[in-house]
Design an enzyme around this catalytic site. Structure first.
Site, PDB file in Angstrom:
ATOM      1  N   LYS A 121       0.841  -1.212   0.000  1.00  9.45           N
ATOM      2  CA  LYS A 121       0.000   0.000   0.000  1.00  9.45           C
ATOM      3  C   LYS A 121       0.872   1.256   0.000  1.00  9.45           C
ATOM      4  O   LYS A 121       0.630   2.202  -0.747  1.00  9.45           O
ATOM      5  CB  LYS A 121      -0.939  -0.011   1.212  1.00  9.45           C
ATOM      6  CG  LYS A 121      -2.038  -1.083   1.105  1.00  9.45           C
ATOM      7  CD  LYS A 121      -2.847  -1.253   2.385  1.00  9.45           C
ATOM      8  CE  LYS A 121      -3.898  -2.343   2.198  1.00  9.45           C
ATOM      9  NZ  LYS A 121      -4.708  -2.608   3.404  1.00  9.45           N
ATOM     10  N   GLN A 128      -4.844  -0.932   9.553  1.00  8.79           N
ATOM     11  CA  GLN A 128      -4.762  -2.300   9.039  1.00  8.79           C
ATOM     12  C   GLN A 128      -5.349  -3.268  10.067  1.00  8.79           C
ATOM     13  O   GLN A 128      -5.012  -3.221  11.252  1.00  8.79           O
ATOM     14  CB  GLN A 128      -3.296  -2.640   8.725  1.00  8.79           C
ATOM     15  CG  GLN A 128      -3.100  -3.965   8.028  1.00  8.79           C
ATOM     16  CD  GLN A 128      -3.694  -4.015   6.627  1.00  8.79           C
ATOM     17  OE1 GLN A 128      -3.797  -3.002   5.935  1.00  8.79           O
ATOM     18  NE2 GLN A 128      -4.104  -5.189   6.195  1.00  8.79           N
ATOM     19  N   ASP A 142     -10.967   3.156   3.943  1.00 10.47           N
ATOM     20  CA  ASP A 142     -11.402   1.763   3.804  1.00 10.47           C
ATOM     21  C   ASP A 142     -12.921   1.603   3.783  1.00 10.47           C
ATOM     22  O   ASP A 142     -13.424   0.515   3.527  1.00 10.47           O
ATOM     23  CB  ASP A 142     -10.878   0.940   4.995  1.00 10.47           C
ATOM     24  CG  ASP A 142      -9.582   0.208   4.678  1.00 10.47           C
ATOM     25  OD1 ASP A 142      -9.391  -0.170   3.510  1.00 10.47           O
ATOM     26  OD2 ASP A 142      -8.779   0.016   5.605  1.00 10.47           O
TER      27      ASP A 142
HETATM   28  N1  GUN Z   1      -7.045  -6.589   6.516  1.00 12.88           N
HETATM   29  C1  GUN Z   1      -7.312  -7.418   5.472  1.00 12.88           C
HETATM   30  N2  GUN Z   1      -7.773  -6.703   4.434  1.00 12.88           N
HETATM   31  C2  GUN Z   1      -7.796  -5.412   4.804  1.00 12.88           C
HETATM   32  C3  GUN Z   1      -8.167  -4.195   4.160  1.00 12.88           C
HETATM   33  O1  GUN Z   1      -8.579  -4.153   3.013  1.00 12.88           O
HETATM   34  N3  GUN Z   1      -8.029  -3.071   4.901  1.00 12.88           N
HETATM   35  C4  GUN Z   1      -7.590  -3.084   6.167  1.00 12.88           C
HETATM   36  N4  GUN Z   1      -7.504  -1.933   6.820  1.00 12.88           N
HETATM   37  N5  GUN Z   1      -7.245  -4.183   6.804  1.00 12.88           N
HETATM   38  C5  GUN Z   1      -7.344  -5.341   6.123  1.00 12.88           C
END
Ligand code: GUN
Length: 305
Positions: free
Chosen positions: A53, A97, A120
């Site tokens: 990311k 995350q 998100d």
């Molecule tokens: N953990 C697994 N997939 C994701 C995601 O798309 N965003 C976040 N913040 N955590 C995750």
């Protein structure tokens, strides 16, 4: 007829190429979009996701603010960090995350993120916006899957879609996005009796249950479109040999590394029975990143309008 491979890397590149001029224009006229990525502790899978990311931000000209508090952080301390990011005027998007360590009250943390910076789409306000189909950031993985279907010309309206998995991150928002595009949607989960026969009803089958190669041959209707969200790391040799018996390259990779990545769908069955499918890796993963970048740019455009 051999199945069409739905190439997530290609769609990722398309989406990022479309974002680039929007980012350049913001940067020229105002400032670069900013994304804060909060990674708590040292979960190896999360570290890999966060690295990609942050790298995507760098490549595109989005300013990345990475925060890596220790696994021992308290809810109060993490709330304070979120508040400071909410106040930071250079930050357009905030991503925490998941998963968070056990002692942290995750729902409270998600509620603390400013809904206008919710990269998100996990804040309950934006979950409500999704349910009622109002404009707001959407969870990245399901939004990426919708982009993939759209860009490959796979129609959703009138189709029977089966989503396996009911997580807040993938299963539930996926079902809602498909519903808003007029699919007939079934959500299945670990307690669903006769999962195979439910799955066999699907024109579009979305596997997001987090169990390696759980969906085998008899789960797939011939000609169905199969989207495999699973990212399961296998370290057991017998299991690797069973799942990849047909694939010398992947077995050689396992022999070399002692691990191999497999989705929630048996890869051979998926390739032989579906009409189109997302490979693991290189299917859904890159789309999540593309949509995170897309959400961040949209939030920046709103903040800087
Ligand atoms: N953990 C697994 N997939 C994701 C995601 O798309 N965003 C976040 N913040 N955590 C995750």
């Amino acid at each position: 007829m051999s199945a069409l491979i739905l190439d997530g890397r290609k769609i990722n590149e398309q989406i990022l190429a479309e974002l680039k001029p929007r980012i350049d224009s913001l940067t020229r006229n105002r400032r670069a979009p900013g994304l804060a990525v909060v990674l708590v502790g040292d979960n190896p899978a999360s570290e890999i996701y966060v690295r990609s990311k942050v790298k995507a931000c760098q490549d595109l000209g989005i300013r990345g603010f990475q925060q890596t508090p220790p696994a021992s952080i308290t809810t109060a301390e993490l709330l304070e960090l979120i508040e400071s990011l909410n106040r930071n005027e250079d930050v357009d998007g905030i991503l925490v995350q998941m998963p968070l360590p056990k002692q942290v009250d995750a729902p409270r943390i998600l509620l603390a993120v400013d809904p206008a910076k919710d990269a998100d789409g996990f804040h309950p306000l934006n979950v409500g916006n999704l349910v009622t189909n109002r404009p707001a950031p959407r969870p990245c993985t399901p939004a990426g899957i919708m982009q993939m279907l759209k860009r490959y010309g796979i129609r959703v309206e009138g189709k029977r879609a089966v989503v396996v998995g009911r997580s807040d991150i993938v299963g539930k928002p996926m079902a809602l996005l498909l519903l808003h595009e007029n699919a007939t949607v079934t959500i299945c989960h670990s307690k669903t009796p006769d999962l195979a026969s439910e799955c066999r009803r699907a024109d579009i089958l979305i596997a997001a249950i987090g169990r390696p190669a759980l969906l085998t041959r008899d789960f797939i209707h011939p000609g169905a479109v199969v989207v495999d969200v699973g990212m399961n790391r296998i370290t057991d040799e017998t299991e690797a040999n069973r799942i990849f018996a047909h694939d010398e390259k992947r077995l050689a990779a396992f022999a070399k590394n002692g691990r191999v990545l497999v989705g929630d769908v048996d890869p051979r069955a998926m390739a032989e029975i579906s009409s189109a499918y997302t490979p693991v890796p290189g299917g859904v993963g890159p789309l999540t990143i593309a949509m995170l970048m897309s959400n961040t740019v949209s939030l920046a455009e709103q903040h800087l309008a």
